[in-house]
Design a protein around this motif. Structure first.
Motif, PDB file in Angstrom:
ATOM      1  N   LEU A  25      -3.039   9.526   3.894  1.00 34.17           N
ATOM      2  CA  LEU A  25      -2.451   9.847   2.600  1.00 34.17           C
ATOM      3  C   LEU A  25      -2.980   8.931   1.504  1.00 34.17           C
ATOM      4  CD1 LEU A  25       1.292  10.599   3.428  1.00 34.17           C
ATOM      5  CD2 LEU A  25      -0.443  12.200   2.670  1.00 34.17           C
ATOM      6  N   THR A  26      -3.124   7.663   1.823  1.00 36.31           N
ATOM      7  CA  THR A  26      -3.652   6.703   0.857  1.00 36.31           C
ATOM      8  C   THR A  26      -5.083   7.074   0.497  1.00 36.31           C
ATOM      9  OG1 THR A  26      -2.238   4.979   1.768  1.00 36.31           O
ATOM     10  CG2 THR A  26      -4.089   4.250   0.418  1.00 36.31           C
ATOM     11  N   LYS A  27      -5.872   7.428   1.488  1.00 34.50           N
ATOM     12  CA  LYS A  27      -7.263   7.826   1.258  1.00 34.50           C
ATOM     13  C   LYS A  27      -7.327   9.082   0.378  1.00 34.50           C
ATOM     14  CE  LYS A  27     -11.401   9.269   3.785  1.00 34.50           C
ATOM     15  NZ  LYS A  27     -11.947   9.587   5.120  1.00 34.50           N
ATOM     16  N   ASP A  28      -6.497  10.077   0.704  1.00 34.64           N
ATOM     17  CA  ASP A  28      -6.462  11.309  -0.092  1.00 34.64           C
ATOM     18  C   ASP A  28      -6.075  11.016  -1.537  1.00 34.64           C
ATOM     19  OD1 ASP A  28      -7.109  12.730   2.172  1.00 34.64           O
ATOM     20  OD2 ASP A  28      -5.093  13.532   2.501  1.00 34.64           O
ATOM     21  N   CYS A  29      -5.087  10.144  -1.697  1.00 35.24           N
ATOM     22  CA  CYS A  29      -4.605   9.787  -3.030  1.00 35.24           C
ATOM     23  C   CYS A  29      -5.716   9.118  -3.833  1.00 35.24           C
ATOM     24  CB  CYS A  29      -3.393   8.878  -2.897  1.00 35.24           C
ATOM     25  SG  CYS A  29      -2.601   8.526  -4.467  1.00 35.24           S
TER      26      CYS A  29
ATOM     27  N   VAL B 184       8.223  16.662  -3.244  1.00 37.61           N
ATOM     28  CA  VAL B 184       7.112  15.901  -2.677  1.00 37.61           C
ATOM     29  C   VAL B 184       7.476  15.451  -1.267  1.00 37.61           C
ATOM     30  CG1 VAL B 184       5.708  13.814  -2.899  1.00 37.61           C
ATOM     31  CG2 VAL B 184       6.307  15.131  -4.932  1.00 37.61           C
ATOM     32  N   ARG B 185       8.690  14.913  -1.104  1.00 35.45           N
ATOM     33  CA  ARG B 185       9.155  14.480   0.218  1.00 35.45           C
ATOM     34  C   ARG B 185       9.128  15.630   1.208  1.00 35.45           C
ATOM     35  NH1 ARG B 185      14.404  12.428   1.400  1.00 35.45           N
ATOM     36  NH2 ARG B 185      13.548  11.813   3.367  1.00 35.45           N
ATOM     37  N   GLU B 186       9.592  16.795   0.777  1.00 34.93           N
ATOM     38  CA  GLU B 186       9.615  17.966   1.652  1.00 34.93           C
ATOM     39  C   GLU B 186       8.200  18.371   2.060  1.00 34.93           C
ATOM     40  OE1 GLU B 186      11.880  20.867  -0.532  1.00 34.93           O
ATOM     41  OE2 GLU B 186      13.740  19.731  -0.273  1.00 34.93           O
ATOM     42  N   LYS B 187       7.285  18.304   1.116  1.00 30.30           N
ATOM     43  CA  LYS B 187       5.893  18.648   1.395  1.00 30.30           C
ATOM     44  C   LYS B 187       5.292  17.667   2.410  1.00 30.30           C
ATOM     45  CE  LYS B 187       1.535  19.437  -1.037  1.00 30.30           C
ATOM     46  NZ  LYS B 187       0.866  19.438  -2.341  1.00 30.30           N
ATOM     47  N   VAL B 188       5.552  16.375   2.217  1.00 29.76           N
ATOM     48  CA  VAL B 188       5.049  15.363   3.141  1.00 29.76           C
ATOM     49  C   VAL B 188       5.683  15.552   4.518  1.00 29.76           C
ATOM     50  CG1 VAL B 188       5.021  12.876   3.634  1.00 29.76           C
ATOM     51  CG2 VAL B 188       4.435  13.698   1.352  1.00 29.76           C
ATOM     52  N   MET B 189       6.980  15.816   4.558  1.00 29.72           N
ATOM     53  CA  MET B 189       7.663  16.002   5.843  1.00 29.72           C
ATOM     54  C   MET B 189       7.105  17.219   6.576  1.00 29.72           C
ATOM     55  SD  MET B 189       9.722  14.991   8.150  1.00 29.72           S
ATOM     56  CE  MET B 189      10.694  13.724   7.393  1.00 29.72           C
ATOM     57  N   LYS B 190       6.826  18.271   5.863  1.00 28.81           N
ATOM     58  CA  LYS B 190       6.265  19.474   6.488  1.00 28.81           C
ATOM     59  C   LYS B 190       4.919  19.142   7.149  1.00 28.81           C
ATOM     60  CE  LYS B 190       5.139  24.273   5.474  1.00 28.81           C
ATOM     61  NZ  LYS B 190       5.071  25.323   4.457  1.00 28.81           N
ATOM     62  N   LYS B 191       4.111  18.357   6.445  1.00 31.58           N
ATOM     63  CA  LYS B 191       2.818  17.960   6.988  1.00 31.58           C
ATOM     64  C   LYS B 191       3.006  17.063   8.211  1.00 31.58           C
ATOM     65  CE  LYS B 191      -1.663  16.149   5.616  1.00 31.58           C
ATOM     66  NZ  LYS B 191      -2.503  15.661   4.533  1.00 31.58           N
ATOM     67  N   LYS B 192       3.960  16.115   8.130  1.00 35.83           N
ATOM     68  CA  LYS B 192       4.233  15.237   9.269  1.00 35.83           C
ATOM     69  C   LYS B 192       4.686  16.041  10.476  1.00 35.83           C
ATOM     70  CE  LYS B 192       5.559  10.809   7.200  1.00 35.83           C
ATOM     71  NZ  LYS B 192       6.656   9.834   7.094  1.00 35.83           N
ATOM     72  N   LYS B 193       5.562  17.017  10.258  1.00 37.30           N
ATOM     73  CA  LYS B 193       6.061  17.819  11.382  1.00 37.30           C
ATOM     74  C   LYS B 193       4.924  18.524  12.102  1.00 37.30           C
ATOM     75  CE  LYS B 193      10.869  18.629  10.300  1.00 37.30           C
ATOM     76  NZ  LYS B 193      11.943  19.597  10.122  1.00 37.30           N
ATOM     77  N   ALA B 194       4.032  19.107  11.347  1.00 37.45           N
ATOM     78  CA  ALA B 194       2.909  19.813  11.961  1.00 37.45           C
ATOM     79  C   ALA B 194       2.011  18.844  12.731  1.00 37.45           C
ATOM     80  CB  ALA B 194       2.105  20.551  10.894  1.00 37.45           C
TER      81      ALA B 194
ATOM     82  N   ILE C 227       0.843  -1.197   0.000  1.00 38.12           N
ATOM     83  CA  ILE C 227       0.000   0.000   0.000  1.00 38.12           C
ATOM     84  C   ILE C 227       0.879   1.249   0.000  1.00 38.12           C
ATOM     85  CG2 ILE C 227      -1.601   1.373   1.409  1.00 38.12           C
ATOM     86  CD1 ILE C 227      -2.896  -1.327   2.250  1.00 38.12           C
ATOM     87  N   VAL C 228       1.914   1.241   0.837  1.00 36.22           N
ATOM     88  CA  VAL C 228       2.830   2.381   0.899  1.00 36.22           C
ATOM     89  C   VAL C 228       3.503   2.589  -0.454  1.00 36.22           C
ATOM     90  CG1 VAL C 228       4.992   3.207   1.910  1.00 36.22           C
ATOM     91  CG2 VAL C 228       3.211   2.276   3.366  1.00 36.22           C
ATOM     92  N   VAL C 229       3.954   1.491  -1.064  1.00 34.06           N
ATOM     93  CA  VAL C 229       4.624   1.591  -2.358  1.00 34.06           C
ATOM     94  C   VAL C 229       3.667   2.140  -3.405  1.00 34.06           C
ATOM     95  CG1 VAL C 229       5.623   0.238  -4.246  1.00 34.06           C
ATOM     96  CG2 VAL C 229       6.350  -0.170  -1.906  1.00 34.06           C
ATOM     97  N   LEU C 230       2.454   1.591  -3.432  1.00 29.76           N
ATOM     98  CA  LEU C 230       1.479   2.070  -4.411  1.00 29.76           C
ATOM     99  C   LEU C 230       1.133   3.529  -4.160  1.00 29.76           C
ATOM    100  CD1 LEU C 230      -0.907  -1.013  -4.629  1.00 29.76           C
ATOM    101  CD2 LEU C 230       0.765  -0.245  -6.323  1.00 29.76           C
ATOM    102  N   PHE C 231       0.973   3.875  -2.890  1.00 32.83           N
ATOM    103  CA  PHE C 231       0.687   5.269  -2.568  1.00 32.83           C
ATOM    104  C   PHE C 231       1.836   6.171  -3.013  1.00 32.83           C
ATOM    105  CE2 PHE C 231       1.736   8.728   0.244  1.00 32.83           C
ATOM    106  CZ  PHE C 231       0.693   9.571  -0.041  1.00 32.83           C
ATOM    107  N   SER C 232       3.043   5.755  -2.678  1.00 34.75           N
ATOM    108  CA  SER C 232       4.212   6.557  -3.038  1.00 34.75           C
ATOM    109  C   SER C 232       4.295   6.748  -4.542  1.00 34.75           C
ATOM    110  CB  SER C 232       5.502   5.908  -2.531  1.00 34.75           C
ATOM    111  OG  SER C 232       5.501   5.837  -1.138  1.00 34.75           O
ATOM    112  N   ALA C 233       4.087   5.659  -5.274  1.00 34.02           N
ATOM    113  CA  ALA C 233       4.145   5.744  -6.730  1.00 34.02           C
ATOM    114  C   ALA C 233       3.061   6.680  -7.247  1.00 34.02           C
ATOM    115  CB  ALA C 233       3.994   4.363  -7.349  1.00 34.02           C
TER     116      ALA C 233
END
Length: 158
Positions: A149-153, A37-47, A15-21
């Motif tokens: 994230l998977t749901k949003d995707c 994309v990684r930076e955007k995800v990390m920013k969201k995780k930090k918050a 699921i993570v791989v498919l989501f990431s792809a």
């Protein structure tokens, strides 16, 4: 029980791989590079994690240094898995040769072991700077974050 845990781990990893792809493909369409994309995800995780783990300033300062290292290692492991999956793109695994199927199985199993070992190593490091309750909460939030994230995707693809 170990067989069930391995199945759950493999399913979560896929699921993570498919989501990431999907995330990367989506963001590529918007001309974003994977690093962006990684930076955007990390920013969201930090918050989210700072709030949900109720991190103090001192905890936060120590935790994020370790977490960013952990996240980079996990990303590299998953990235290797995605590269391997791209080699299978357009192929039917049921009709491919045995060597291709065995290579896929080997990569999946190595990936799962690497993800589990990396998580185990970093849980120990997280416990050096956070109480066990917050480390447990982090593990819960990681799963919750990936589900969100998977749901949003999926919703964006509809």
């Amino acid at each position: 029980k170990q067989k069930i845990d391995m199945k759950k781990t493999i399913l979560l990893s896929l699921i993570v791989v498919l989501f990431s792809a999907n995330l990367f493909a989506q963001e590529q369409d918007k001309k974003m590079k994977p690093q962006q994309v990684r930076e955007k995800v990390m920013k969201k995780k930090k918050a989210l994690y700072t709030e949900r783990l109720n991190l103090t300033k001192e905890e936060s300062d120590k935790f994020w240094v370790i977490y960013e290292e952990y996240d980079a290692k996990m990303f590299a492991i998953r990235d290797h898995q995605i590269e391997h999956l791209h080699r299978l793109k357009g192929k039917d695994i049921l009709t491919c040769d045995a060597a291709t199927a065995e290579a896929f199985i080997k990569t999946e199993m190595e990936t799962e072991r690497a993800l589990q070992q990396t998580t185990a190593n970093y849980v120990e490091k997280f416990q050096e700077v956070l109480p066990p309750q917050k480390v447990a909460k982090l593990l819960m939030e990681e799963r919750k974050f990936m589900k969100e994230l998977t749901k949003d995707c999926k919703q964006k693809h509809k």
